[in-house]
Design a protein around this motif. Structure first.
Motif, PDB file in Angstrom:
ATOM      1  N   PHE A  50       0.797  -1.224   0.000  1.00 45.56           N
ATOM      2  CA  PHE A  50       0.000   0.000   0.000  1.00 45.56           C
ATOM      3  C   PHE A  50       0.830   1.275   0.000  1.00 45.56           C
ATOM      4  O   PHE A  50       0.339   2.332   0.387  1.00 45.56           O
ATOM      5  CB  PHE A  50      -0.948   0.003   1.203  1.00 45.56           C
ATOM      6  N   THR A  51       2.073   1.211  -0.433  1.00 46.51           N
ATOM      7  CA  THR A  51       2.940   2.390  -0.449  1.00 46.51           C
ATOM      8  C   THR A  51       2.304   3.556  -1.186  1.00 46.51           C
ATOM      9  O   THR A  51       2.376   4.696  -0.750  1.00 46.51           O
ATOM     10  CB  THR A  51       4.296   2.060  -1.102  1.00 46.51           C
ATOM     11  N   SER A  52       1.650   3.259  -2.282  1.00 47.52           N
ATOM     12  CA  SER A  52       1.085   4.335  -3.097  1.00 47.52           C
ATOM     13  C   SER A  52      -0.352   4.680  -2.726  1.00 47.52           C
ATOM     14  O   SER A  52      -0.992   5.468  -3.419  1.00 47.52           O
ATOM     15  CB  SER A  52       1.148   3.937  -4.578  1.00 47.52           C
ATOM     16  N   ALA A  53      -0.878   4.116  -1.645  1.00 51.34           N
ATOM     17  CA  ALA A  53      -2.265   4.406  -1.246  1.00 51.34           C
ATOM     18  C   ALA A  53      -2.408   5.865  -0.834  1.00 51.34           C
ATOM     19  O   ALA A  53      -1.561   6.429  -0.151  1.00 51.34           O
ATOM     20  CB  ALA A  53      -2.682   3.496  -0.090  1.00 51.34           C
ATOM     21  N   ASP A  55      -4.335   9.129   1.058  1.00 47.03           N
ATOM     22  CA  ASP A  55      -4.807   9.330   2.428  1.00 47.03           C
ATOM     23  C   ASP A  55      -6.272   8.944   2.607  1.00 47.03           C
ATOM     24  O   ASP A  55      -6.714   8.713   3.729  1.00 47.03           O
ATOM     25  CB  ASP A  55      -4.616  10.788   2.855  1.00 47.03           C
ATOM     26  N   ASP A  56      -7.054   8.881   1.495  1.00 46.10           N
ATOM     27  CA  ASP A  56      -8.459   8.505   1.619  1.00 46.10           C
ATOM     28  C   ASP A  56      -8.677   7.000   1.387  1.00 46.10           C
ATOM     29  O   ASP A  56      -9.804   6.530   1.337  1.00 46.10           O
ATOM     30  CB  ASP A  56      -9.333   9.336   0.680  1.00 46.10           C
ATOM     31  N   HIS A  57      -7.599   6.223   1.300  1.00 44.73           N
ATOM     32  CA  HIS A  57      -7.702   4.769   1.154  1.00 44.73           C
ATOM     33  C   HIS A  57      -8.300   4.206   2.448  1.00 44.73           C
ATOM     34  O   HIS A  57      -7.988   4.693   3.541  1.00 44.73           O
ATOM     35  CB  HIS A  57      -6.313   4.172   0.896  1.00 44.73           C
ATOM     36  N   PRO A  58      -9.153   3.177   2.371  1.00 42.56           N
ATOM     37  CA  PRO A  58      -9.759   2.610   3.594  1.00 42.56           C
ATOM     38  C   PRO A  58      -8.735   2.172   4.645  1.00 42.56           C
ATOM     39  O   PRO A  58      -9.010   2.235   5.839  1.00 42.56           O
ATOM     40  CB  PRO A  58     -10.544   1.403   3.066  1.00 42.56           C
ATOM     41  N   LEU A  59      -7.564   1.773   4.222  1.00 45.30           N
ATOM     42  CA  LEU A  59      -6.509   1.377   5.158  1.00 45.30           C
ATOM     43  C   LEU A  59      -6.121   2.529   6.080  1.00 45.30           C
ATOM     44  O   LEU A  59      -5.722   2.323   7.218  1.00 45.30           O
ATOM     45  CB  LEU A  59      -5.277   0.907   4.373  1.00 45.30           C
ATOM     46  N   CYS A  60      -6.264   3.753   5.581  1.00 46.53           N
ATOM     47  CA  CYS A  60      -5.879   4.940   6.343  1.00 46.53           C
ATOM     48  C   CYS A  60      -7.021   5.511   7.179  1.00 46.53           C
ATOM     49  O   CYS A  60      -6.818   6.472   7.914  1.00 46.53           O
ATOM     50  CB  CYS A  60      -5.357   6.021   5.384  1.00 46.53           C
TER      51      CYS A  60
END
Length: 165
Positions: A50-53, A55-60
């Protein structure tokens, strides 16, 4: 601070006697139960995927991070994913062990992150007031091992690191 088990100096105690100045920890009952563990968000595997995820990615999301937190920290465990110190100044335990296993190259050397993916948790032991064990200021001891070495039962090739907040 990482070291292999063969680097840790031990000397047997005569039967029933303790070396001068060495006080053993009290015996405590052990119990075990199966539980789910998950890699922490800055684990090398998660970071790599997920390096390129954005800030609005669910992981965050706060909800996702809170759900992970609610799984609960482990005091002591064998196997699973390590439960590292949340101190942002600490590296993940896999990276600390990889750094030591590679002979301490620069921390930003890409081989350190790659090597970190080759290690799994063998066991962790947190400070435990009930057992009278305190590692620094409420720290945790970790032993990691490569899966192929674990399959060979070569526990002498496990690596140790500790974290303390």
């Amino acid at each position: 601070m990482s070291m292999s088990m063969s680097e840790i100096s031990t000397s047997p105690s005569p039967s029933g006697k303790h070396r001068e100045g060495v006080r053993p920890y009290p015996e405590v009952a052990l119990t075990a139960h199966a539980r789910t563990t998950v890699p922490y968000l800055w684990h090398p595997l998660v970071y790599g995927e997920f390096t390129s995820a954005s800030d609005d990615h669910p992981l965050c999301s706060e909800d996702f991070q809170e759900a992970l937190w609610n799984i609960g920290a482990s005091v002591h465990q064998a196997g699973g994913h390590a439960d590292p110190d949340p101190d942002p100044d600490q590296d993940e335990v896999e990276t600390e062990v990889a750094h030591g296993a590679l002979g301490c190259p620069p921390w930003n050397d890409p081989c350190v992150r790659e090597e970190a993916l080759c290690w799994v948790l063998l066991a962790q032991f947190a400070s435990d007031e009930h057992a009278g064990m305190m590692w620094g200021d409420c720290g945790t001891l970790y032993w990691l091992i490569r899966p192929e070495v674990l399959a060979e039962r070569r526990f002498d090739r496990a690596m140790f690191t500790c974290q303390c907040s």
